[in-house]
Design a protein around this motif. Structure first.
Motif, PDB file in Angstrom:
ATOM      1  N   ILE A 188      44.034  41.989  39.668  1.00 53.54           N
ATOM      2  CA  ILE A 188      43.066  41.441  38.721  1.00 53.54           C
ATOM      3  C   ILE A 188      42.160  42.537  38.145  1.00 53.54           C
ATOM      4  O   ILE A 188      42.031  42.685  36.952  1.00 53.54           O
ATOM      5  N   SER A 189      41.555  43.283  39.027  1.00 48.44           N
ATOM      6  CA  SER A 189      40.577  44.219  38.518  1.00 48.44           C
ATOM      7  C   SER A 189      40.303  45.334  39.499  1.00 48.44           C
ATOM      8  O   SER A 189      40.141  45.127  40.675  1.00 48.44           O
ATOM      9  N   GLN A 190      40.256  46.522  39.037  1.00 43.52           N
ATOM     10  CA  GLN A 190      39.792  47.630  39.844  1.00 43.52           C
ATOM     11  C   GLN A 190      39.418  48.753  38.907  1.00 43.52           C
ATOM     12  O   GLN A 190      39.694  48.709  37.718  1.00 43.52           O
ATOM     13  N   ILE A 191      38.721  49.727  39.456  1.00 39.94           N
ATOM     14  CA  ILE A 191      38.362  50.853  38.621  1.00 39.94           C
ATOM     15  C   ILE A 191      39.605  51.728  38.465  1.00 39.94           C
ATOM     16  O   ILE A 191      40.235  52.100  39.440  1.00 39.94           O
TER      17      ILE A 191
ATOM     18  N   PHE B  80      31.475  53.995  34.252  1.00 38.34           N
ATOM     19  CA  PHE B  80      32.044  53.141  35.286  1.00 38.34           C
ATOM     20  C   PHE B  80      32.626  51.871  34.661  1.00 38.34           C
ATOM     21  O   PHE B  80      33.745  51.464  34.958  1.00 38.34           O
ATOM     22  N   SER B  83      35.740  52.328  32.657  1.00 38.25           N
ATOM     23  CA  SER B  83      36.941  52.550  33.465  1.00 38.25           C
ATOM     24  C   SER B  83      37.410  51.294  34.171  1.00 38.25           C
ATOM     25  O   SER B  83      38.447  51.298  34.824  1.00 38.25           O
ATOM     26  N   ALA B  84      36.630  50.244  34.075  1.00 34.83           N
ATOM     27  CA  ALA B  84      36.992  49.019  34.792  1.00 34.83           C
ATOM     28  C   ALA B  84      38.072  48.257  34.033  1.00 34.83           C
ATOM     29  O   ALA B  84      37.963  48.044  32.829  1.00 34.83           O
ATOM     30  N   THR B  85      39.096  47.895  34.751  1.00 32.79           N
ATOM     31  CA  THR B  85      40.115  47.057  34.133  1.00 32.79           C
ATOM     32  C   THR B  85      39.862  45.629  34.606  1.00 32.79           C
ATOM     33  O   THR B  85      39.154  45.414  35.578  1.00 32.79           O
ATOM     34  N   GLY B  86      40.415  44.661  33.937  1.00 31.26           N
ATOM     35  CA  GLY B  86      40.255  43.286  34.409  1.00 31.26           C
ATOM     36  C   GLY B  86      39.429  42.450  33.470  1.00 31.26           C
ATOM     37  O   GLY B  86      39.057  41.330  33.792  1.00 31.26           O
ATOM     38  N   GLY B  87      39.111  42.987  32.293  1.00 33.86           N
ATOM     39  CA  GLY B  87      38.489  42.166  31.273  1.00 33.86           C
ATOM     40  C   GLY B  87      36.989  42.296  31.178  1.00 33.86           C
ATOM     41  O   GLY B  87      36.331  42.922  32.009  1.00 33.86           O
ATOM     42  N   ILE B  90      34.337  41.392  34.135  1.00 28.49           N
ATOM     43  CA  ILE B  90      33.970  42.368  35.160  1.00 28.49           C
ATOM     44  C   ILE B  90      32.908  43.326  34.629  1.00 28.49           C
ATOM     45  O   ILE B  90      31.952  43.666  35.324  1.00 28.49           O
TER      46      ILE B  90
END
Lengths: 249, 233
Positions: A188-191, B80, B83-87, B90
């Motif tokens: 889902i999500s992480q840096i 930061f 660089s965050a993935t997930g939409g 987040i």
């Protein structure tokens, strides 16, 4: 820049606790080491250097999201142990004023503290062959590059992922469950560490050069007017080494 | 960030929040931070942020200025967040957590004199570190004052131009002189402390732990924030 500008609630609690634990141990070691050394003068100098770091950290260069730390200068002026204490004080005060998470103080103190310790050691080694200005500049660049790598290492190690450690918007994890990167969360999500590292190294390098020039100029000034200040950090450790009967140079 | 101004707001205020004990406000801040940490829904964070905003307004503090200071960490969260993935959810959560936690800390520091906060911290920190907090905070103002005076005198003498490399050298020297001057002042002050019986620990008053009738407000806010966070999940 090389510390974690991460709000509270992003790094998993286990790593935060570990950060506090290791910082606590380092502080205990630092307090033990400075107990006898230059005791009459240590507090005012500690306060002034920590305040100088505080001012540096509050003046951000907005375009590149960077602020100077002056942690290497702190290491040079205070020595490794008082320098580490200064790093902790600065992080504590900054967190009280909302700059950086209060739960991240431990990890941040380790990163900034490593800069003061490394900075002191590298500067001490380089001044044997180079002038103080060049030594300071090289020390800052090498130390900040290393500490930035340490910061990235901590982010990689903690597998930082916003919100999901306690159950994110799309996670059904219970409140206090702690998992290291459950597959679902990972998906889902992480840096994106590679992307984050690119940003940090690119913008950070500009900041390192600025900080190196600034530190070199200040160190050059001290070398001319108060050279005793530059040696004093080394002297604190030398006194302690003698206390234990080992050789000090 | 204006530390001097924050200090003035904390000492000069007379609201019920200002009058509550430091102990209650620290407890409230701890609960608020706990709520921010466990919050996973931006609506809970928005509710806490709104409550903090209202309390700052009722305490007659410049809310927008303080909210701006609280947004300061967001500036550093940009890399930061980028660089965050997930939409977008987040990214919003990262900023909301940062700003709400910062506003909670600022509510504490703008309504409580730093002496009382440091005195409370001094109960759990070693003497050198507790005294270091006082020394750092005091040195901060000495440095700022000396630096401002020196920069003014350099400018008045035409010794500073923003885009000249020589000015950078001069600025570094100004900072060097400021440091030496501040160090002299701090050492004199430390010598005076020794003369007055300082023996490794600055004594602090216990005013911070004197509870009073106003303490209900901060405790209610802290508990309320935790409840809201647990409900909105």
């Amino acid at each position: 820049m090389s510390h974690l500008h991460i709000p509270d609630g992003i790094i998993p609690p286990l790593w935060l606790a570990l950060g506090f634990l290791v910082t606590g141990l380092m502080l205990a070691l630092a307090l033990r080491n400075v107990r006898d050394a230059d005791s009459a003068r240590r507090l005012p100098r500690l306060g002034i250097v920590a305040a100088l770091m505080l001012i540096g950290m509050m003046a951000e260069i907005a375009v590149i999201g960077y602020h100077i730390n002056l942690s290497v200068l702190a290491g040079i002026l205070l020595g490794p142990w008082l320098g580490f204490i200064a790093a902790f004080l600065v992080n504590l005060i900054l967190a009280l004023f909302g700059h950086g998470g209060i739960t991240v103080i431990g990890l941040n103190s380790l990163i900034i503290g490593s800069e003061t310790i490394l900075g002191w050691a590298v500067f001490r080694a380089l001044t044997r062959n180079l002038n103080p200005r060049a030594s300071a500049a090289l020390t800052v660049v090498s130390t900040l590059a290393l500490s930035t790598t340490l910061m990235l290492g901590i982010i990689a190690l903690t597998q930082t992922q916003p919100a999901l450690q306690f159950g994110g918007p799309e996670s059904d994890a219970p409140l206090f469950q702690f998992e290291l990167l459950p597959d679902k969360a990972q998906a889902i999500s992480q840096i994106d560490l590679a992307r984050f590292a690119q940003f940090v190294y690119f913008f950070g390098a500009i900041g390192w050069i600025l900080e190196a020039v600034f530190t070199a100029l200040v160190v050059g000034f001290f070398a001319r007017v108060r050279p005793d200040l530059l040696a004093s950090g080394a002297r604190v450790v030398a006194a302690k080494e003698n206390h234990f009967g080992t050789r000090a140079d | 960030m204006e530390l001097a101004q924050i200090d003035q707001w904390a000492v000069g205020g007379a609201s019920a929040w200002h009058r509550a004990s430091t102990l209650a406000k620290i407890l409230s801040t701890t609960l608020l931070l706990g709520a921010v940490i466990v919050a996973t829904d931006w609506r809970a964070l928005a509710a806490i942020y709104a409550a903090l905003f209202l309390i700052l307004a009722f305490a007659r503090l410049p809310v927008f200025k303080i909210a701006l200071i609280a947004a300061y960490p967001a500036l550093f969260s940009i890399l930061f967040a980028l660089s965050a993935t997930g939409g977008i959810g987040i990214v919003v959560l990262i900023f909301a957590r940062g700003c709400t936690a910062a506003l909670a800390m600022l509510l504490l520091i703008t309504t409580t004199p730093y002496v009382e906060i440091f005195a409370a911290l001094g109960r759990v920190l070693p003497a050198l570190i507790a005294d270091g907090l006082f020394a750092t905070y005091r040195a901060f103002f000495i440095l700022l004052e000396t630096f401002a005076r020196l920069v003014t005198s350099v400018r008045l003498r035409g010794g500073y131009s923003r885009w000249k490399l020589k000015s950078m050298t001069q600025m570094a020297e100004v900072i060097g002189v400021t440091f030496l001057h501040a160090l002299d002042l701090a050492e004199q002050s430390h010598a005076a402390l020794h003369l007055r019986g300082y023996a490794g620990k600055i004594p602090a008053s216990d005013k911070w732990r004197r509870v009073n009738a106003n303490d209900g407000l901060p405790v209610m806010l802290g508990v309320g924030a935790v409840v809201v966070t647990l409900l909105v999940r």
